[in-house]
Design a protein around this motif. Structure first.
Motif, PDB file in Angstrom:
ATOM      1  N   PRO A 122       0.825  -1.210   0.000  1.00  0.00           N
ATOM      2  CA  PRO A 122       0.000   0.000   0.000  1.00  0.00           C
ATOM      3  C   PRO A 122       0.860   1.262   0.000  1.00  0.00           C
ATOM      4  O   PRO A 122       1.871   1.345   0.698  1.00  0.00           O
ATOM      5  N   GLY A 123       0.474   2.237  -0.782  1.00  0.00           N
ATOM      6  CA  GLY A 123       1.193   3.501  -0.811  1.00  0.00           C
ATOM      7  C   GLY A 123       2.388   3.523  -1.728  1.00  0.00           C
ATOM      8  O   GLY A 123       3.069   4.547  -1.849  1.00  0.00           O
ATOM      9  N   LYS A 124       2.655   2.404  -2.406  1.00  0.00           N
ATOM     10  CA  LYS A 124       3.798   2.348  -3.320  1.00  0.00           C
ATOM     11  C   LYS A 124       3.346   2.768  -4.710  1.00  0.00           C
ATOM     12  O   LYS A 124       2.358   2.271  -5.228  1.00  0.00           O
ATOM     13  N   LEU A 125       4.081   3.681  -5.325  1.00  0.00           N
ATOM     14  CA  LEU A 125       3.723   4.162  -6.644  1.00  0.00           C
ATOM     15  C   LEU A 125       4.242   3.209  -7.722  1.00  0.00           C
ATOM     16  O   LEU A 125       5.237   2.516  -7.527  1.00  0.00           O
ATOM     17  N   GLU A 126       3.560   3.178  -8.849  1.00  0.00           N
ATOM     18  CA  GLU A 126       4.070   2.464 -10.025  1.00  0.00           C
ATOM     19  C   GLU A 126       5.178   3.341 -10.602  1.00  0.00           C
ATOM     20  O   GLU A 126       4.950   4.231 -11.408  1.00  0.00           O
ATOM     21  N   TRP A 127       6.412   3.055 -10.197  1.00  0.00           N
ATOM     22  CA  TRP A 127       7.449   4.067 -10.409  1.00  0.00           C
ATOM     23  C   TRP A 127       8.350   3.801 -11.601  1.00  0.00           C
ATOM     24  O   TRP A 127       9.039   4.707 -12.070  1.00  0.00           O
ATOM     25  N   THR A 128       8.387   2.598 -12.128  1.00  0.00           N
ATOM     26  CA  THR A 128       9.199   2.323 -13.313  1.00  0.00           C
ATOM     27  C   THR A 128       8.489   1.304 -14.192  1.00  0.00           C
ATOM     28  O   THR A 128       7.589   0.597 -13.748  1.00  0.00           O
ATOM     29  N   LYS A 129       8.920   1.236 -15.436  1.00  0.00           N
ATOM     30  CA  LYS A 129       8.350   0.281 -16.373  1.00  0.00           C
ATOM     31  C   LYS A 129       8.978  -1.096 -16.238  1.00  0.00           C
ATOM     32  O   LYS A 129       8.381  -2.099 -16.620  1.00  0.00           O
TER      33      LYS A 129
END
Length: 394
Positions: A122-129
């Protein structure tokens, strides 16, 4: 100590199932009954066989992994001096009598392929491909065994039984350092998977440690449990990220014979933290280790785990799993943890970490620039794809 044995030896099990062809040749082209004389290939085959059992039992049409079902946990010992295999274990018998098998919903293993984020929190962004090799991992997130699965297991585990029985003829003291390291990593992971099938999914750290003490193989005439392999043979330190097990280990006394000392690796290898899987959500993925690449693959295992498990929160903080945090604290000062982690990230990931750190000025606020994620004990195995099958013995 028994000298190294290189002559051929016929292995026997008194209650070997009828109809099993001892000359069965697997797809990779060599006879399984001769692998005791090639212990590294034997351990590789055991991991592959146990992985294939988990994956074959999967029902890809199911997608929910919110609930974990445990097989009945039998009393007893997985050592081949007492239980010759899961095929004959009380687990198999009790599952056959389980009332849950009478329902309309048979139990199964759930897998998911091509994971974009295997350690999602929870709270983790989709930060890389891209998160590296873990993006192509296969996830086994839930399991129990129904009637049709039992029918398959009874056949598949005949082959596994042949592999495990040969461990009694292996002499690890004859191996080189790299051979020992690869052998014990593979054997440990296979034994943990076998233990989960035979004893069920443990509900707490204490029950997990109990499973690790019960699950054992006879190797070179020595009955060695998963706990013994991890903390004596592989010389792992009590896990700081699992404080309850660390407390149990502080009270535990292992008896070590002179012969068993010869089985152990020469020096502790910290990177084993990213090679050994205890079958939990925060554990690293299972992969095959071979003597010729064991050192490089251990380094890759750290980097692959870092790239797959860390992330950025919606508040711009670096999210670090507790397993990785405890490892990093043994290498660098806490204030240097983000910089140390960044060296293992992809260029895209490292750039995002630097940007977030500069934008939020955490140091000026007196707060650390990362958050530690708790160790997630939910059941889960990850399997990384292999480029090739285990190498055939010469």
């Amino acid at each position: 100590m028994e000298p190294c044995r290189r002559e051929e030896k016929q292995a026997t099990i008194d209650n070997l199932p009828l109809g099993l062809d001892m000359k069965e040749v697997p797809a990779n082209g060599y006879l399984v009954e001769n692998l005791w004389n090639h212990p590294n290939q034997l351990s590789e085959e055991m991991v592959c066989c146990m992985r294939d059992i988990f994956l074959f039992l999967a029902d890809p049409s199911k997608t929910s992994s919110e609930h974990i079902a445990s097989p009945c946990s039998p009393q007893g010992h997985l050592s081949y001096s007492s239980l010759t295999s899961f095929l004959d274990s009380p687990a198999l018998t009790s599952l056959g009598r389980s009332p849950s098998l009478e329902t309309d919903h048979d139990s199964e293993i759930i897998i998911r392929d091509t994971l974009s984020d295997p350690y999602k929190v929870p709270g983790k962004l989709e930060w890389t491909k891209s998160i590296g090799p873990y993006s192509a991992a296969v996830e086994v997130a839930w399991f129990s065994v129904g009637k049709k699965e039992l029918e398959y297991a009874a056949i598949a585990l005949k082959r596994f039984r042949m592999l495990v029985e040969q461990l009694a003829s292996v002499n690890p003291s004859c191996m080189s350092c790299n051979e020992k390291l690869a052998f014990w990593i593979n054997l440990y992971n296979a034994l943990i998977m076998h233990g989960y099938l035979a004893y069920g999914v443990p509900k707490s750290d204490m029950k997990l440690f109990s499973l690790m003490q019960k699950a054992a193989y006879t190797i070179g005439g020595q009955s060695l449990s998963a706990a013994y392999i991890e903390y004596i043979i592989l010389k792992m330190k009590p896990p700081a990220h699992r404080p309850q097990i660390a407390v149990i280990l502080a009270l535990q006394k292992f008896k070590i014979s002179e012969e068993q000392k010869q089985y152990s690796i020469d020096h502790p290898e910290p990177l084993l933290s990213f090679a050994l899987s205890c079958g939990m959500h925060s554990s690293p993925a299972v992969r095959i280790f071979r003597p010729e690449n064991v050192s490089d693959l251990l380094k890759s295992s750290l980097q692959d785990y870092v790239q797959a498990s860390v992330g950025i929160s919606d508040k711009g903080k670096l999210l670090v799993p507790k397993l990785l945090y405890c490892f990093a604290k043994g290498v660098v000062d806490e204030s240097m943890v983000p910089a140390w982690i960044s060296q293992y990230l992809s260029p895209e990931q490292a750039a995002i970490v630097r940007t977030c750190s500069a934008a939020h000025k955490w140091k000026l606020l007196g707060a650390r620039s990362f958050s530690v994620l708790p160790f997630d004990t939910r059941f889960r195995f990850l399997f990384l794809r292999e480029g090739k099958s285990p190498s055939s013995p010469a």
